[in-house]
Design a protein around this motif. Structure first.
Motif, PDB file in Angstrom:
ATOM      1  N   LEU A   5      -0.866  -8.151  -0.276  1.00 44.91           N
ATOM      2  CA  LEU A   5       0.513  -8.578  -0.027  1.00 44.91           C
ATOM      3  C   LEU A   5       0.496 -10.038   0.377  1.00 44.91           C
ATOM      4  N   VAL A   6       1.285 -10.858  -0.305  1.00 39.79           N
ATOM      5  CA  VAL A   6       1.454 -12.259   0.065  1.00 39.79           C
ATOM      6  C   VAL A   6       2.896 -12.431   0.528  1.00 39.79           C
ATOM      7  N   LEU A   7       3.056 -12.666   1.819  1.00 41.02           N
ATOM      8  CA  LEU A   7       4.370 -12.764   2.455  1.00 41.02           C
ATOM      9  C   LEU A   7       4.629 -14.222   2.826  1.00 41.02           C
ATOM     10  N   ALA A   8       5.690 -14.794   2.276  1.00 42.28           N
ATOM     11  CA  ALA A   8       5.959 -16.219   2.499  1.00 42.28           C
ATOM     12  C   ALA A   8       7.378 -16.421   2.996  1.00 42.28           C
ATOM     13  N   ASP A   9       7.512 -17.142   4.112  1.00 42.11           N
ATOM     14  CA  ASP A   9       8.834 -17.529   4.598  1.00 42.11           C
ATOM     15  C   ASP A   9       8.677 -18.631   5.648  1.00 42.11           C
ATOM     16  N   PRO A  10       9.720 -19.416   5.900  1.00 41.35           N
ATOM     17  CA  PRO A  10       9.629 -20.452   6.936  1.00 41.35           C
ATOM     18  C   PRO A  10       9.318 -19.820   8.283  1.00 41.35           C
ATOM     19  N   PRO A  11       8.346 -20.331   9.020  1.00 40.70           N
ATOM     20  CA  PRO A  11       7.840 -19.636  10.207  1.00 40.70           C
ATOM     21  C   PRO A  11       8.834 -19.465  11.339  1.00 40.70           C
ATOM     22  N   MET A  12       9.776 -20.397  11.498  1.00 39.11           N
ATOM     23  CA  MET A  12      10.676 -20.336  12.639  1.00 39.11           C
ATOM     24  C   MET A  12      12.050 -19.778  12.296  1.00 39.11           C
ATOM     25  N   ARG A  13      12.255 -19.369  11.046  1.00 40.62           N
ATOM     26  CA  ARG A  13      13.601 -18.943  10.672  1.00 40.62           C
ATOM     27  C   ARG A  13      13.924 -17.551  11.213  1.00 40.62           C
ATOM     28  N   THR A  14      13.047 -16.584  10.967  1.00 39.29           N
ATOM     29  CA  THR A  14      13.321 -15.210  11.416  1.00 39.29           C
ATOM     30  C   THR A  14      12.043 -14.575  11.969  1.00 39.29           C
ATOM     31  N   PRO A  15      11.486 -15.108  13.045  1.00 36.02           N
ATOM     32  CA  PRO A  15      10.223 -14.563  13.554  1.00 36.02           C
ATOM     33  C   PRO A  15      10.319 -13.105  13.993  1.00 36.02           C
ATOM     34  N   LYS A  16      11.463 -12.699  14.532  1.00 39.49           N
ATOM     35  CA  LYS A  16      11.609 -11.298  14.945  1.00 39.49           C
ATOM     36  C   LYS A  16      11.615 -10.368  13.734  1.00 39.49           C
ATOM     37  N   HIS A  17      12.224 -10.814  12.638  1.00 44.03           N
ATOM     38  CA  HIS A  17      12.233  -9.994  11.426  1.00 44.03           C
ATOM     39  C   HIS A  17      10.822  -9.863  10.856  1.00 44.03           C
ATOM     40  N   ARG A  18      10.050 -10.953  10.920  1.00 43.42           N
ATOM     41  CA  ARG A  18       8.679 -10.896  10.420  1.00 43.42           C
ATOM     42  C   ARG A  18       7.851  -9.916  11.250  1.00 43.42           C
ATOM     43  N   LYS A  19       8.029  -9.982  12.557  1.00 39.43           N
ATOM     44  CA  LYS A  19       7.279  -9.083  13.432  1.00 39.43           C
ATOM     45  C   LYS A  19       7.634  -7.624  13.144  1.00 39.43           C
ATOM     46  N   GLU A  20       8.909  -7.357  12.922  1.00 44.95           N
ATOM     47  CA  GLU A  20       9.343  -5.996  12.608  1.00 44.95           C
ATOM     48  C   GLU A  20       8.800  -5.546  11.260  1.00 44.95           C
ATOM     49  N   CYS A  21       8.796  -6.442  10.291  1.00 45.35           N
ATOM     50  CA  CYS A  21       8.268  -6.114   8.969  1.00 45.35           C
ATOM     51  C   CYS A  21       6.796  -5.748   9.041  1.00 45.35           C
ATOM     52  N   VAL A  22       6.017  -6.538   9.762  1.00 46.10           N
ATOM     53  CA  VAL A  22       4.585  -6.276   9.876  1.00 46.10           C
ATOM     54  C   VAL A  22       4.328  -4.979  10.635  1.00 46.10           C
ATOM     55  N   ARG A  23       5.115  -4.720  11.668  1.00 44.77           N
ATOM     56  CA  ARG A  23       4.961  -3.456  12.411  1.00 44.77           C
ATOM     57  C   ARG A  23       5.180  -2.267  11.494  1.00 44.77           C
ATOM     58  N   LEU A  24       6.257  -2.309  10.709  1.00 46.70           N
ATOM     59  CA  LEU A  24       6.558  -1.209   9.791  1.00 46.70           C
ATOM     60  C   LEU A  24       5.532  -1.116   8.672  1.00 46.70           C
ATOM     61  N   LEU A  25       5.021  -2.256   8.261  1.00 45.48           N
ATOM     62  CA  LEU A  25       3.972  -2.271   7.239  1.00 45.48           C
ATOM     63  C   LEU A  25       2.794  -1.419   7.698  1.00 45.48           C
ATOM     64  N   HIS A  26       2.373  -1.625   8.939  1.00 48.60           N
ATOM     65  CA  HIS A  26       1.249  -0.868   9.478  1.00 48.60           C
ATOM     66  C   HIS A  26       1.617   0.587   9.728  1.00 48.60           C
ATOM     67  N   ASP A  27       2.774   0.829  10.317  1.00 43.74           N
ATOM     68  CA  ASP A  27       3.180   2.200  10.619  1.00 43.74           C
ATOM     69  C   ASP A  27       3.266   3.044   9.353  1.00 43.74           C
ATOM     70  N   ASN A  28       3.871   2.489   8.296  1.00 38.58           N
ATOM     71  CA  ASN A  28       4.021   3.253   7.059  1.00 38.58           C
ATOM     72  C   ASN A  28       2.696   3.427   6.330  1.00 38.58           C
ATOM     73  N   ALA A  29       1.817   2.436   6.433  1.00 42.48           N
ATOM     74  CA  ALA A  29       0.494   2.573   5.821  1.00 42.48           C
ATOM     75  C   ALA A  29      -0.316   3.664   6.507  1.00 42.48           C
TER      76      ALA A  29
END
Length: 316
Positions: free
Chosen positions: A248-272
Protein backbone atom coordinates in the motif's frame (compact mmCIF):
# COMPACT_ATOMS: atom_id res chain seq x y z
CA UNK A 1 -33.99 29.02 4.33
CA UNK A 2 -31.37 26.30 4.75
CA UNK A 3 -27.94 26.66 3.21
CA UNK A 4 -27.69 25.45 -0.37
CA UNK A 5 -25.11 22.58 -0.32
CA UNK A 6 -23.99 23.47 -3.83
CA UNK A 7 -23.31 27.08 -2.84
CA UNK A 8 -21.23 25.74 0.02
CA UNK A 9 -19.36 23.43 -2.34
CA UNK A 10 -18.63 26.27 -4.73
CA UNK A 11 -17.02 28.20 -1.89
CA UNK A 12 -14.55 25.42 -1.05
CA UNK A 13 -10.98 25.93 -2.27
CA UNK A 14 -10.85 23.20 -4.88
CA UNK A 15 -11.04 25.32 -8.02
CA UNK A 16 -7.67 25.92 -9.58
CA UNK A 17 -6.21 28.28 -12.15
CA UNK A 18 -5.25 26.61 -15.46
CA UNK A 19 -1.81 25.05 -15.49
CA UNK A 20 0.91 26.55 -17.67
CA UNK A 21 1.33 24.64 -20.89
CA UNK A 22 -2.33 23.64 -20.92
CA UNK A 23 -3.54 22.65 -24.38
CA UNK A 24 -7.19 23.55 -24.90
CA UNK A 25 -9.36 21.08 -26.71
CA UNK A 26 -12.85 22.13 -27.66
CA UNK A 27 -14.09 18.59 -28.17
CA UNK A 28 -17.40 17.82 -26.50
CA UNK A 29 -18.05 14.85 -24.26
CA UNK A 30 -21.72 13.89 -23.88
CA UNK A 31 -22.99 12.35 -20.67
CA UNK A 32 -26.50 11.26 -19.84
CA UNK A 33 -28.45 9.05 -17.46
CA UNK A 34 -31.45 6.92 -18.33
CA UNK A 35 -33.55 9.38 -16.34
CA UNK A 36 -32.19 12.45 -18.17
CA UNK A 37 -34.46 14.48 -20.44
CA UNK A 38 -31.61 15.67 -22.67
CA UNK A 39 -27.89 15.00 -23.15
CA UNK A 40 -25.53 17.04 -21.02
CA UNK A 41 -22.60 18.59 -22.84
CA UNK A 42 -19.36 18.51 -20.87
CA UNK A 43 -16.41 20.41 -22.31
CA UNK A 44 -13.05 18.76 -21.72
CA UNK A 45 -9.44 19.76 -22.16
CA UNK A 46 -5.98 18.23 -22.09
CA UNK A 47 -3.65 19.24 -19.25
CA UNK A 48 0.09 18.66 -19.34
CA UNK A 49 1.27 17.73 -15.84
CA UNK A 50 5.03 18.09 -15.52
CA UNK A 51 6.68 15.35 -13.49
CA UNK A 52 10.28 14.23 -13.08
CA UNK A 53 11.69 13.23 -16.44
CA UNK A 54 8.83 14.50 -18.58
CA UNK A 55 5.09 14.98 -18.33
CA UNK A 56 1.78 13.13 -18.15
CA UNK A 57 -1.20 14.22 -20.20
CA UNK A 58 -4.49 14.34 -18.30
CA UNK A 59 -8.01 14.85 -19.62
CA UNK A 60 -10.28 16.89 -17.37
CA UNK A 61 -13.52 18.87 -17.52
CA UNK A 62 -12.88 22.41 -18.61
CA UNK A 63 -14.99 23.71 -15.72
CA UNK A 64 -15.75 22.18 -12.32
CA UNK A 65 -18.85 24.42 -12.37
CA UNK A 66 -20.20 22.37 -15.28
CA UNK A 67 -19.70 19.18 -13.29
CA UNK A 68 -21.65 20.70 -10.40
CA UNK A 69 -24.37 21.73 -12.85
CA UNK A 70 -24.57 18.15 -14.11
CA UNK A 71 -24.97 16.79 -10.59
CA UNK A 72 -27.66 19.35 -9.73
CA UNK A 73 -29.55 18.66 -12.95
CA UNK A 74 -29.40 14.90 -12.35
CA UNK A 75 -30.37 15.20 -8.69
CA UNK A 76 -27.08 13.59 -7.59
CA UNK A 77 -26.65 15.47 -4.31
CA UNK A 78 -24.00 12.94 -3.27
CA UNK A 79 -21.97 13.73 -6.39
CA UNK A 80 -18.33 14.59 -5.72
CA UNK A 81 -16.90 17.19 -8.17
CA UNK A 82 -13.40 17.13 -6.72
CA UNK A 83 -12.25 14.41 -9.11
CA UNK A 84 -12.38 17.02 -11.90
CA UNK A 85 -9.00 18.58 -11.03
CA UNK A 86 -5.57 17.07 -10.35
CA UNK A 87 -4.27 16.97 -6.78
CA UNK A 88 -0.74 17.36 -5.41
CA UNK A 89 -0.35 13.93 -3.78
CA UNK A 90 -0.82 12.13 -7.09
CA UNK A 91 1.71 14.45 -8.72
CA UNK A 92 4.20 13.81 -5.89
CA UNK A 93 3.69 10.06 -6.12
CA UNK A 94 4.16 10.13 -9.90
CA UNK A 95 7.51 11.89 -9.41
CA UNK A 96 8.52 9.49 -6.63
CA UNK A 97 7.86 6.49 -8.87
CA UNK A 98 9.95 8.05 -11.65
CA UNK A 99 12.82 8.74 -9.23
CA UNK A 100 12.65 5.22 -7.83
CA UNK A 101 12.76 3.80 -11.35
CA UNK A 102 15.84 5.91 -12.12
CA UNK A 103 17.56 4.51 -9.02
CA UNK A 104 16.50 0.94 -9.91
CA UNK A 105 14.44 0.75 -6.71
CA UNK A 106 11.75 -1.87 -7.11
CA UNK A 107 8.36 -1.09 -5.55
CA UNK A 108 6.72 -4.19 -7.00
CA UNK A 109 7.90 -7.30 -8.82
CA UNK A 110 7.51 -8.44 -12.38
CA UNK A 111 4.00 -8.71 -13.86
CA UNK A 112 2.64 -6.58 -11.02
CA UNK A 113 -1.05 -5.71 -10.90
CA UNK A 114 -1.60 -2.25 -9.41
CA UNK A 115 -4.82 -0.50 -8.36
CA UNK A 116 -5.25 3.27 -8.15
CA UNK A 117 -7.91 3.64 -5.45
CA UNK A 118 -10.04 6.77 -5.75
CA UNK A 119 -8.19 7.37 -9.02
CA UNK A 120 -9.97 10.55 -10.13
CA UNK A 121 -8.21 11.70 -13.30
CA UNK A 122 -5.81 8.76 -12.98
CA UNK A 123 -2.46 10.55 -12.61
CA UNK A 124 -0.92 8.10 -10.13
CA UNK A 125 -2.19 5.03 -11.98
CA UNK A 126 -1.00 6.29 -15.37
CA UNK A 127 2.42 7.02 -13.89
CA UNK A 128 2.55 3.49 -12.44
CA UNK A 129 1.80 2.04 -15.87
CA UNK A 130 4.77 3.98 -17.24
CA UNK A 131 7.07 3.01 -14.37
CA UNK A 132 6.93 -0.77 -14.48
CA UNK A 133 3.47 -1.99 -13.47
CA UNK A 134 2.25 -4.71 -15.82
CA UNK A 135 -1.46 -3.98 -15.33
CA UNK A 136 -3.11 -0.96 -13.74
CA UNK A 137 -6.75 -0.81 -12.72
CA UNK A 138 -8.26 2.62 -12.05
CA UNK A 139 -10.93 2.45 -9.34
CA UNK A 140 -13.36 5.32 -8.75
CA UNK A 141 -17.08 5.71 -8.10
CA UNK A 142 -17.45 8.37 -10.79
CA UNK A 143 -17.76 7.03 -14.37
CA UNK A 144 -16.93 10.42 -15.87
CA UNK A 145 -13.59 10.45 -14.05
CA UNK A 146 -12.74 7.00 -15.36
CA UNK A 147 -13.60 7.89 -18.94
CA UNK A 148 -11.36 10.96 -18.74
CA UNK A 149 -8.57 8.80 -17.29
CA UNK A 150 -8.94 6.12 -19.98
CA UNK A 151 -8.76 8.68 -22.77
CA UNK A 152 -5.66 10.11 -21.06
CA UNK A 153 -4.10 6.64 -21.02
CA UNK A 154 -4.59 6.48 -24.78
CA UNK A 155 -3.12 9.95 -25.30
CA UNK A 156 -0.06 9.00 -23.23
CA UNK A 157 0.60 6.04 -25.49
CA UNK A 158 -0.30 3.44 -22.87
CA UNK A 159 -2.01 0.22 -23.99
CA UNK A 160 -5.63 0.09 -22.85
CA UNK A 161 -8.03 -2.72 -22.16
CA UNK A 162 -10.37 -2.76 -25.17
CA UNK A 163 -13.24 -4.22 -23.14
CA UNK A 164 -12.94 -1.35 -20.68
CA UNK A 165 -13.06 1.28 -23.41
CA UNK A 166 -16.35 -0.09 -24.72
CA UNK A 167 -17.89 -0.90 -21.37
CA UNK A 168 -21.26 0.40 -20.24
CA UNK A 169 -20.15 1.56 -16.85
CA UNK A 170 -23.36 0.93 -14.96
CA UNK A 171 -26.99 0.60 -15.85
CA UNK A 172 -28.15 4.06 -14.83
CA UNK A 173 -25.32 6.05 -16.39
CA UNK A 174 -23.82 6.02 -19.88
CA UNK A 175 -21.01 8.29 -20.88
CA UNK A 176 -19.45 8.84 -24.28
CA UNK A 177 -16.56 11.05 -25.29
CA UNK A 178 -16.49 12.42 -28.82
CA UNK A 179 -12.73 12.50 -29.16
CA UNK A 180 -10.16 12.21 -31.88
CA UNK A 181 -10.45 8.72 -33.31
CA UNK A 182 -7.93 6.20 -32.06
CA UNK A 183 -6.02 5.93 -35.32
CA UNK A 184 -5.37 9.69 -35.37
CA UNK A 185 -4.36 9.69 -31.72
CA UNK A 186 -1.87 6.92 -32.41
CA UNK A 187 -0.40 8.86 -35.32
CA UNK A 188 0.02 11.99 -33.20
CA UNK A 189 1.18 10.27 -30.03
CA UNK A 190 3.77 7.69 -29.05
CA UNK A 191 3.59 4.01 -29.87
CA UNK A 192 1.70 2.22 -27.07
CA UNK A 193 4.07 0.92 -24.42
CA UNK A 194 3.92 0.32 -20.70
CA UNK A 195 1.41 -1.42 -18.47
CA UNK A 196 -2.10 -2.15 -19.69
CA UNK A 197 -4.62 0.30 -18.21
CA UNK A 198 -8.22 -0.63 -17.39
CA UNK A 199 -10.90 0.91 -15.18
CA UNK A 200 -13.77 -0.15 -12.99
CA UNK A 201 -16.51 1.81 -11.26
CA UNK A 202 -15.99 1.10 -7.57
CA UNK A 203 -17.56 2.75 -4.55
CA UNK A 204 -15.60 1.82 -1.46
CA UNK A 205 -18.77 1.98 0.65
CA UNK A 206 -20.26 -0.92 -1.36
CA UNK A 207 -19.40 -4.63 -1.08
CA UNK A 208 -16.15 -5.44 -2.86
CA UNK A 209 -16.69 -7.32 -6.15
CA UNK A 210 -15.27 -10.83 -6.04
CA UNK A 211 -12.86 -10.19 -8.92
CA UNK A 212 -11.13 -7.46 -6.87
CA UNK A 213 -10.57 -9.52 -3.71
CA UNK A 214 -6.83 -10.17 -3.15
CA UNK A 215 -6.27 -9.16 -6.76
CA UNK A 216 -3.48 -6.60 -6.54
CA UNK A 217 0.24 -6.55 -5.82
CA UNK A 218 0.04 -2.85 -4.95
CA UNK A 219 -2.63 -0.26 -4.16
CA UNK A 220 -1.99 3.46 -4.61
CA UNK A 221 -4.11 5.85 -2.53
CA UNK A 222 -3.56 9.58 -3.06
CA UNK A 223 -5.44 12.41 -1.33
CA UNK A 224 -8.11 9.99 -0.10
CA UNK A 225 -8.10 10.99 3.58
CA UNK A 226 -10.19 14.12 3.08
CA UNK A 227 -12.79 13.17 5.69
CA UNK A 228 -13.14 10.63 8.49
CA UNK A 229 -15.56 8.39 6.57
CA UNK A 230 -13.23 8.18 3.58
CA UNK A 231 -10.29 7.34 5.83
CA UNK A 232 -12.34 4.60 7.47
CA UNK A 233 -13.36 3.07 4.15
CA UNK A 234 -9.77 3.07 2.89
CA UNK A 235 -8.62 1.32 6.06
CA UNK A 236 -11.32 -1.31 5.59
CA UNK A 237 -11.00 -1.88 1.84
CA UNK A 238 -7.25 -2.00 1.23
CA UNK A 239 -6.53 -5.22 3.22
CA UNK A 240 -9.07 -7.04 1.06
CA UNK A 241 -7.78 -5.70 -2.25
CA UNK A 242 -4.13 -6.64 -1.68
CA UNK A 243 -2.51 -10.02 -2.15
CA UNK A 244 -0.26 -11.36 0.58
CA UNK A 245 2.98 -9.33 0.55
CA UNK A 246 1.13 -6.61 -1.34
CA UNK A 247 2.16 -2.95 -1.02
CA UNK A 248 0.00 0.00 0.00
CA UNK A 249 1.36 3.41 -0.98
CA UNK A 250 -0.53 6.12 0.92
CA UNK A 251 0.16 9.71 -0.11
CA UNK A 252 -1.25 12.94 1.30
CA UNK A 253 -0.02 16.29 2.69
CA UNK A 254 1.23 15.51 6.21
CA UNK A 255 -0.47 18.34 8.10
CA UNK A 256 -3.82 18.40 6.32
CA UNK A 257 -5.67 15.56 8.05
CA UNK A 258 -3.34 13.85 10.56
CA UNK A 259 -6.23 12.50 12.64
CA UNK A 260 -7.78 10.90 9.55
CA UNK A 261 -4.45 9.29 8.67
CA UNK A 262 -4.10 7.89 12.17
CA UNK A 263 -7.63 6.47 12.01
CA UNK A 264 -6.98 4.96 8.59
CA UNK A 265 -3.82 3.22 9.75
CA UNK A 266 -5.53 1.94 12.90
CA UNK A 267 -8.34 0.41 10.84
CA UNK A 268 -5.84 -0.94 8.34
CA UNK A 269 -4.24 -2.99 11.11
CA UNK A 270 -7.48 -3.95 12.85
CA UNK A 271 -9.06 -5.24 9.64
CA UNK A 272 -5.91 -7.07 8.59
CA UNK A 273 -5.71 -8.83 11.94
CA UNK A 274 -9.20 -10.21 11.41
CA UNK A 275 -7.74 -12.13 8.48
CA UNK A 276 -4.66 -13.18 10.42
CA UNK A 277 -2.28 -10.76 8.68
CA UNK A 278 -0.71 -7.39 9.47
CA UNK A 279 0.66 -4.29 7.77
CA UNK A 280 4.29 -3.31 8.33
CA UNK A 281 5.44 0.23 7.73
CA UNK A 282 8.47 -0.06 5.42
CA UNK A 283 9.28 3.56 4.75
CA UNK A 284 8.08 7.14 5.09
CA UNK A 285 9.36 9.93 2.89
CA UNK A 286 8.40 13.50 2.10
CA UNK A 287 8.38 14.77 -1.44
CA UNK A 288 7.95 18.38 -2.46
CA UNK A 289 6.15 18.97 -5.74
CA UNK A 290 5.60 22.20 -7.64
CA UNK A 291 1.84 22.52 -7.89
CA UNK A 292 -0.02 25.61 -9.07
CA UNK A 293 3.24 27.58 -8.90
CA UNK A 294 3.93 26.71 -5.27
CA UNK A 295 5.70 23.83 -3.59
CA UNK A 296 3.49 21.38 -1.71
CA UNK A 297 4.98 18.84 0.68
CA UNK A 298 3.46 15.35 0.46
CA UNK A 299 4.07 12.45 2.82
CA UNK A 300 4.36 9.04 1.16
CA UNK A 301 4.02 5.94 3.34
CA UNK A 302 4.75 2.35 2.24
CA UNK A 303 2.93 -0.45 4.07
CA UNK A 304 3.54 -4.12 3.32
CA UNK A 305 0.86 -6.74 3.93
CA UNK A 306 2.47 -9.67 5.71
CA UNK A 307 1.81 -12.74 7.82
CA UNK A 308 4.34 -11.48 10.37
CA UNK A 309 4.87 -8.17 12.13
CA UNK A 310 8.40 -6.84 11.64
CA UNK A 311 8.28 -3.06 12.17
CA UNK A 312 6.21 -0.97 14.51
CA UNK A 313 4.13 1.67 12.80
CA UNK A 314 5.27 5.22 13.39
CA UNK A 315 2.69 7.84 12.57
CA UNK A 316 4.08 11.20 11.46
Amino acid sequence: GSEDPWDRARGRPFRREPHEGMTRCWNIAKAWTSQATRPFDLRVEKVKMRVKGGHVLLVRPKSEEEVLDLYVERGKLEGDPYWACPWPSAAALAESMALANEKKEEWWGNNAKVADLGAGLGLAGLAAAREGASQVTLLDREPMALHCAMIAADLNGLPTDEETLGLRWREDFNYRMEWTNKEKVRQEGPTPSGGVVSAKVFDWSDPIPEELLSAFDAVLACDVLYDKDAASYVGAVVPRLLKESGLLVLADPPMRTPKHRKECVRLLHDNAQKDGVCFNLEQVCHHGVLFDKREVQVQIMHFRKSMHSTVGVKLT
